[in-house]
Design a protein around this motif. Structure first.
Motif, PDB file in Angstrom:
ATOM      1  N   GLY A  94     -40.294 -37.460  25.421  1.00 56.34           N
ATOM      2  CA  GLY A  94     -40.745 -37.996  24.143  1.00 56.34           C
ATOM      3  C   GLY A  94     -39.701 -37.750  23.072  1.00 56.34           C
ATOM      4  O   GLY A  94     -38.697 -37.094  23.321  1.00 56.34           O
ATOM      5  N   PRO A  95     -39.856 -38.293  21.927  1.00 57.76           N
ATOM      6  CA  PRO A  95     -41.010 -39.043  21.430  1.00 57.76           C
ATOM      7  C   PRO A  95     -41.031 -40.483  21.930  1.00 57.76           C
ATOM      8  O   PRO A  95     -40.035 -40.992  22.411  1.00 57.76           O
ATOM      9  CB  PRO A  95     -40.818 -39.010  19.907  1.00 57.76           C
ATOM     10  N   GLN A  96     -42.193 -41.106  21.779  1.00 58.00           N
ATOM     11  CA  GLN A  96     -42.386 -42.492  22.175  1.00 58.00           C
ATOM     12  C   GLN A  96     -42.369 -43.364  20.933  1.00 58.00           C
ATOM     13  O   GLN A  96     -42.933 -43.003  19.902  1.00 58.00           O
ATOM     14  CB  GLN A  96     -43.723 -42.666  22.893  1.00 58.00           C
ATOM     15  N   LEU A  97     -41.723 -44.509  21.022  1.00 53.01           N
ATOM     16  CA  LEU A  97     -41.724 -45.501  19.950  1.00 53.01           C
ATOM     17  C   LEU A  97     -41.899 -46.869  20.592  1.00 53.01           C
ATOM     18  O   LEU A  97     -40.993 -47.352  21.294  1.00 53.01           O
ATOM     19  CB  LEU A  97     -40.432 -45.446  19.135  1.00 53.01           C
ATOM     20  N   ASP A  98     -43.052 -47.461  20.407  1.00 55.94           N
ATOM     21  CA  ASP A  98     -43.402 -48.750  21.009  1.00 55.94           C
ATOM     22  C   ASP A  98     -43.292 -48.655  22.537  1.00 55.94           C
ATOM     23  O   ASP A  98     -44.001 -47.884  23.145  1.00 55.94           O
ATOM     24  CB  ASP A  98     -42.541 -49.880  20.452  1.00 55.94           C
ATOM     25  N   ILE A  99     -42.366 -49.427  23.133  1.00 55.37           N
ATOM     26  CA  ILE A  99     -42.227 -49.433  24.590  1.00 55.37           C
ATOM     27  C   ILE A  99     -41.092 -48.528  25.061  1.00 55.37           C
ATOM     28  O   ILE A  99     -40.694 -48.564  26.216  1.00 55.37           O
ATOM     29  CB  ILE A  99     -42.018 -50.869  25.132  1.00 55.37           C
ATOM     30  N   ASN A 100     -40.565 -47.705  24.162  1.00 56.07           N
ATOM     31  CA  ASN A 100     -39.446 -46.809  24.479  1.00 56.07           C
ATOM     32  C   ASN A 100     -39.894 -45.352  24.420  1.00 56.07           C
ATOM     33  O   ASN A 100     -40.751 -44.995  23.614  1.00 56.07           O
ATOM     34  CB  ASN A 100     -38.302 -47.011  23.490  1.00 56.07           C
ATOM     35  N   ILE A 101     -39.272 -44.525  25.261  1.00 57.52           N
ATOM     36  CA  ILE A 101     -39.553 -43.094  25.253  1.00 57.52           C
ATOM     37  C   ILE A 101     -38.302 -42.358  25.720  1.00 57.52           C
ATOM     38  O   ILE A 101     -37.533 -42.882  26.536  1.00 57.52           O
ATOM     39  CB  ILE A 101     -40.778 -42.745  26.137  1.00 57.52           C
ATOM     40  N   ARG A 154     -36.663 -49.136  32.770  1.00 61.26           N
ATOM     41  CA  ARG A 154     -35.198 -49.252  32.752  1.00 61.26           C
ATOM     42  C   ARG A 154     -34.614 -48.276  31.742  1.00 61.26           C
ATOM     43  O   ARG A 154     -35.244 -47.938  30.741  1.00 61.26           O
ATOM     44  CB  ARG A 154     -34.771 -50.659  32.349  1.00 61.26           C
ATOM     45  N   VAL A 155     -33.378 -47.869  32.014  1.00 59.06           N
ATOM     46  CA  VAL A 155     -32.631 -47.055  31.061  1.00 59.06           C
ATOM     47  C   VAL A 155     -32.095 -48.008  29.992  1.00 59.06           C
ATOM     48  O   VAL A 155     -31.348 -48.928  30.295  1.00 59.06           O
ATOM     49  CB  VAL A 155     -31.479 -46.298  31.750  1.00 59.06           C
ATOM     50  N   ALA A 156     -32.498 -47.773  28.730  1.00 58.50           N
ATOM     51  CA  ALA A 156     -32.088 -48.643  27.632  1.00 58.50           C
ATOM     52  C   ALA A 156     -30.879 -48.092  26.880  1.00 58.50           C
ATOM     53  O   ALA A 156     -30.105 -48.850  26.309  1.00 58.50           O
ATOM     54  CB  ALA A 156     -33.250 -48.840  26.664  1.00 58.50           C
ATOM     55  N   ALA A 157     -30.741 -46.756  26.857  1.00 54.35           N
ATOM     56  CA  ALA A 157     -29.615 -46.125  26.150  1.00 54.35           C
ATOM     57  C   ALA A 157     -29.366 -44.762  26.775  1.00 54.35           C
ATOM     58  O   ALA A 157     -30.272 -44.135  27.318  1.00 54.35           O
ATOM     59  CB  ALA A 157     -29.924 -45.972  24.670  1.00 54.35           C
ATOM     60  N   VAL A 158     -28.113 -44.309  26.705  1.00 52.52           N
ATOM     61  CA  VAL A 158     -27.721 -43.027  27.289  1.00 52.52           C
ATOM     62  C   VAL A 158     -26.992 -42.200  26.231  1.00 52.52           C
ATOM     63  O   VAL A 158     -26.107 -42.710  25.554  1.00 52.52           O
ATOM     64  CB  VAL A 158     -26.790 -43.229  28.511  1.00 52.52           C
ATOM     65  N   ASN A 159     -27.373 -40.937  26.097  1.00 53.53           N
ATOM     66  CA  ASN A 159     -26.666 -39.995  25.236  1.00 53.53           C
ATOM     67  C   ASN A 159     -26.129 -38.902  26.151  1.00 53.53           C
ATOM     68  O   ASN A 159     -26.829 -37.952  26.476  1.00 53.53           O
ATOM     69  CB  ASN A 159     -27.592 -39.410  24.173  1.00 53.53           C
ATOM     70  N   VAL A 161     -31.804 -39.771  27.823  1.00 57.29           N
ATOM     71  CA  VAL A 161     -31.768 -41.226  27.874  1.00 57.29           C
ATOM     72  C   VAL A 161     -32.983 -41.777  27.140  1.00 57.29           C
ATOM     73  O   VAL A 161     -33.975 -41.078  26.944  1.00 57.29           O
ATOM     74  CB  VAL A 161     -31.756 -41.760  29.328  1.00 57.29           C
ATOM     75  N   VAL A 162     -32.894 -43.039  26.760  1.00 59.48           N
ATOM     76  CA  VAL A 162     -34.042 -43.763  26.224  1.00 59.48           C
ATOM     77  C   VAL A 162     -34.479 -44.723  27.317  1.00 59.48           C
ATOM     78  O   VAL A 162     -33.672 -45.495  27.829  1.00 59.48           O
ATOM     79  CB  VAL A 162     -33.687 -44.530  24.931  1.00 59.48           C
ATOM     80  N   LEU A 163     -35.752 -44.645  27.678  1.00 59.51           N
ATOM     81  CA  LEU A 163     -36.312 -45.498  28.726  1.00 59.51           C
ATOM     82  C   LEU A 163     -37.198 -46.561  28.105  1.00 59.51           C
ATOM     83  O   LEU A 163     -37.861 -46.310  27.101  1.00 59.51           O
ATOM     84  CB  LEU A 163     -37.138 -44.659  29.702  1.00 59.51           C
ATOM     85  N   THR A 164     -37.219 -47.748  28.714  1.00 55.81           N
ATOM     86  CA  THR A 164     -38.070 -48.846  28.280  1.00 55.81           C
ATOM     87  C   THR A 164     -39.011 -49.207  29.411  1.00 55.81           C
ATOM     88  O   THR A 164     -38.581 -49.342  30.562  1.00 55.81           O
ATOM     89  CB  THR A 164     -37.222 -50.086  27.900  1.00 55.81           C
ATOM     90  N   PHE A 165     -40.299 -49.367  29.079  1.00 59.59           N
ATOM     91  CA  PHE A 165     -41.325 -49.712  30.067  1.00 59.59           C
ATOM     92  C   PHE A 165     -42.117 -50.915  29.583  1.00 59.59           C
ATOM     93  O   PHE A 165     -42.244 -51.131  28.373  1.00 59.59           O
ATOM     94  CB  PHE A 165     -42.285 -48.537  30.267  1.00 59.59           C
ATOM     95  N   PRO A 166     -42.691 -51.680  30.524  1.00 64.21           N
ATOM     96  CA  PRO A 166     -43.569 -52.782  30.125  1.00 64.21           C
ATOM     97  C   PRO A 166     -44.794 -52.230  29.382  1.00 64.21           C
ATOM     98  O   PRO A 166     -45.178 -51.074  29.580  1.00 64.21           O
ATOM     99  CB  PRO A 166     -43.988 -53.424  31.456  1.00 64.21           C
ATOM    100  N   LEU A 167     -45.404 -53.054  28.555  1.00 64.84           N
ATOM    101  CA  LEU A 167     -46.606 -52.641  27.828  1.00 64.84           C
ATOM    102  C   LEU A 167     -47.671 -52.102  28.775  1.00 64.84           C
ATOM    103  O   LEU A 167     -47.923 -52.686  29.829  1.00 64.84           O
ATOM    104  CB  LEU A 167     -47.188 -53.818  27.047  1.00 64.84           C
ATOM    105  N   GLY A 168     -48.265 -50.988  28.404  1.00 62.46           N
ATOM    106  CA  GLY A 168     -49.365 -50.420  29.182  1.00 62.46           C
ATOM    107  C   GLY A 168     -48.951 -49.589  30.374  1.00 62.46           C
ATOM    108  O   GLY A 168     -49.802 -49.151  31.139  1.00 62.46           O
TER     109      GLY A 168
END
Length: 93
Positions: free
Chosen positions: A68-75, A25-30, A36-43
């Motif tokens: 990138g960069p990736q931070l936890d479940i966000n990229i 999912r798109v978590a944030a938009v610039n 954009v910042v995308l969020t994915f399920p673990l793994g």
């Protein structure tokens, strides 16, 4: 399905295999920075440079490239076509 004797055969072996597509999912938009910042399920994080399609209400509305960069479940991802809003679904095809 009917057998040669005319009886109905109810023994059906159905095999269901889950799809292996990456969905997030798109978590944030610039909008100014066109990313954009995308969020994915673990793994299920997509690889860098991977191109993903963006969908809203089942309709394709844009494309992004994971940068990138990736931070936890966000990229982060660059918007390469169309538009993105928070909550839009992203997936590979």
């Amino acid at each position: 399905m009917r057998t040669a004797a005319g009886t109905v055969n109810t023994n059906r072996n159905v095999i269901v295999t889950p799809g292996h597509s990456t969905t997030g999912r798109v978590a944030a938009v610039n909008s100014g920075g066109h990313f954009v910042v995308l969020t994915f399920p673990l793994g299920t994080m997509p690889a860098l440079e991977k191109r993903l399609n963006v969908y809203r209400a089942g309709l394709k509305v844009g494309e992004v490239k994971v940068s990138g960069p990736q931070l936890d479940i966000n990229i982060d991802a660059d918007v390469t076509a169309g538009e993105c809003r928070v909550g839009d679904e992203v997936r590979e095809e």
